[in-house]
Design an enzyme around this catalytic site. Structure first.
Site, PDB file in Angstrom:
ATOM      1  N   ASN A 341       0.844  -1.199   0.000  1.00 26.72           N
ATOM      2  CA  ASN A 341       0.000   0.000   0.000  1.00 26.72           C
ATOM      3  C   ASN A 341       0.886   1.258   0.000  1.00 26.72           C
ATOM      4  OD1 ASN A 341      -2.342   1.444  -0.063  1.00 26.72           O
ATOM      5  ND2 ASN A 341      -3.132   0.724   1.899  1.00 26.72           N
ATOM      6  N   HIS A 372      -8.575   3.635   8.227  1.00 31.91           N
ATOM      7  CA  HIS A 372      -9.066   2.347   7.736  1.00 31.91           C
ATOM      8  C   HIS A 372     -10.507   2.081   8.167  1.00 31.91           C
ATOM      9  CE1 HIS A 372      -4.907   1.213   6.621  1.00 31.91           C
ATOM     10  NE2 HIS A 372      -5.505   0.351   5.824  1.00 31.91           N
TER      11      HIS A 372
END
Length: 485
Positions: A341, A372
């Site tokens: 990521n 998140h």
């Protein structure tokens, strides 16, 4: 099968292949975006159309894709973008970054709470918060860059901040295009505002290769724009392999079996470690697939040139989000994180790590957890990562130097650290996939909290800067991300 508020045209396909409709819509939208990206590069080129036309087309198709996938939930995307633009044009440049961060994270969190605790707690699937997460990265990145360019003195800025600073507020069309373009609306990745504007104007490749032209003067000025076809094909082959892996391997090793009561009570500790390793390895390809496909879509449009590699070939990894080989062969916790990521890591670095005055690493992990979502598993993962990161750094500083004297010792060290890294990653990210509190605690109890205990003991007992320690030289990443040990 999961229901969706998005378009139901592909319901027969969903029923036939046994894949939830929202995931079928996602894949179909990305495949459509890939074809559209080639058309965007070849027909809607900056040599034939103005930047305004390219911006408008990118916005129209981006909005259509998000509506196709999420139906009325797409309104949240437009509310977030327009709300943050209102902050951008009305707030003081001295505080614009703070207000944007609070507004975007606040709205994202509200949407995540509504989904997690009201609609669908405990189920991880493609949902409308995905685009909101990407937009949150983009609006905050741009707000910080506008703050740097319009509020801070040049001498106060770090080199990267000075290079990326934006010295005027973007127009509404530019802002909408940057945030809602069809290339990145579903899964990102977040890109730099200046890079995106240069791409729309047709200056992206020219500016990226300028250093090579200036240093070599060997005909780069006359070289046509490099073709992304080979790169796109290679990335699509990776996507196909990831899909095959998912259907053949992933479904055979469900994550939830790690906390199955019978398995936990009957299997040995070593067997449970092995299954955890296999199941986490099996879960990665779905992320590899989504990120690699998104990368291919950007490249197909002509966006993603980062420079020239050591072989003189054009590199198309400017917006790459994952380096699969580097992840699978990582020999340190940090090396793994540097290649996973990637664009989100760069965002966290630019808005938090580089700007915090104290506790930079813990604050960065906390921000990542908030971004998140609200599932407890996310917080278990990122809070667990704090002592592990400190311990990995300390162990490396204390012991690595003793294994560099010969090739055999170095190979032995690499094998041991690879195994330790992969097992530690499994232990750390398991809550991220289990999501809820009870299965997370059940898993950690079955593992006797061994990584927590080892990490804490390593930090407490080993010297943070052992005698003779010398900081390692910085490495420069291919997408211009400087990595530190």
């Amino acid at each position: 099968m999961d229901k969706t508020t998005g378009c139901t045209w592909l319901s027969p396909v969903s029923d036939r292949v046994g894949v939830p409709l929202d995931q079928v819509n996602f894949i179909a939208s990305q495949v459509f975006g890939l074809a559209l990206a080639f058309w965007f590069r070849l027909f809607l080129s900056p040599q034939r159309f103005t930047a305004e036309v390219r911006h408008a087309v990118a916005v129209i198709f981006g909005a259509a894709i998000v509506i196709f996938c999420f139906g009325w939930y797409a309104v949240h995307v437009f509310v977030l973008v327009l709300g943050c633009y209102a902050v951008l044009i009305s707030a003081s440049v001295h505080n614009i970054h703070r207000y944007t961060l609070i507004a975007s994270l606040g709205y994202l969190t509200l949407c995540q709470v509504s989904r997690a605790f009201i609609f669908d707690y405990g189920v991880l699937s493609t949902d409308f918060s995905g685009p909101l997460m990407m937009i949150t990265q983009k609006v905050t990145t741009l707000a910080f860059q506008v703050h740097d360019g319009m509020s801070r003195k040049q001498e106060e800025l770090k080199d990267d901040q000075r290079r990326l600073a934006v010295h005027s507020r973007p127009s509404l069309l530019e802002y909408l295009s940057y945030n809602i373009n069809f290339l990145s609306i579903l899964v990102g990745p977040c890109c730099i505002y200046k890079d995106y504007i240069e791409f729309i104007k047709g200056l992206h490749v020219q500016n990226r290769l300028k250093r090579v032209r200036d240093s070599q003067q060997n005909g780069w000025d006359k070289m046509p724009e490099p073709s992304p076809v080979r790169t796109v094909i290679n990335k699509l082959l990776v996507c196909v392999c990831c899909l095959l892996w998912f259907f053949i391997i992933t479904k055979a090793f469900p994550i939830t079996y790690n906390v199955d009561p019978r398995f936990v009570s009957e299997a040995s500790f070593v067997s449970r470690l092995a299954y955890a390793l296999i199941s986490i390895q099996a879960a990665r390809p779905k992320f590899y697939f989504a990120w690699t496909l998104a990368d291919a879509v950007h490249n197909a449009a002509g966006f993603g040139v980062s420079g020239v590699n050591e072989r003189g070939e054009v590199s198309w990894d400017l917006v790459s989000n994952v380096h699969i080989w580097e992840i699978e062969t990582a020999t340190s916790f940090k090396s793994f994180l540097n290649n996973w990521n990637i664009q989100t890591a760069l965002w966290l670095k630019s808005v938090c790590y580089d700007r915090a005055t104290c506790y930079r690493m813990p604050l960065t992990f906390v921000l990542s957890a908030i971004w998140h979502g609200v599932y407890p598993g996310y917080y278990f993962t990122f809070i667990t990562a704090i002592p592990i990161t400190l311990a990995a750094r300390t162990v490396r500083r204390n012991f690595r130097q003793y294994f560099l004297s010969s090739r055999k010792l170095k190979i032995f060290y690499d094998v041991v650290t690879w195994a330790a890294t992969q097992l530690t990653i499994c232990y750390t990210v398991m809550p991220f996939l289990l999501l809820a509190v009870e299965p997370t605690l059940q898993y950690y109890r079955s593992m006797y909290f061994h990584v927590h205990l080892i990490s804490i003991l390593a930090v407490l007992l080993l010297p943070s800067k052992p005698r003779g320690f010398k900081p390692e030289r910085l490495e420069r990443h291919s997408n211009n991300n400087v990595k530190e040990d």
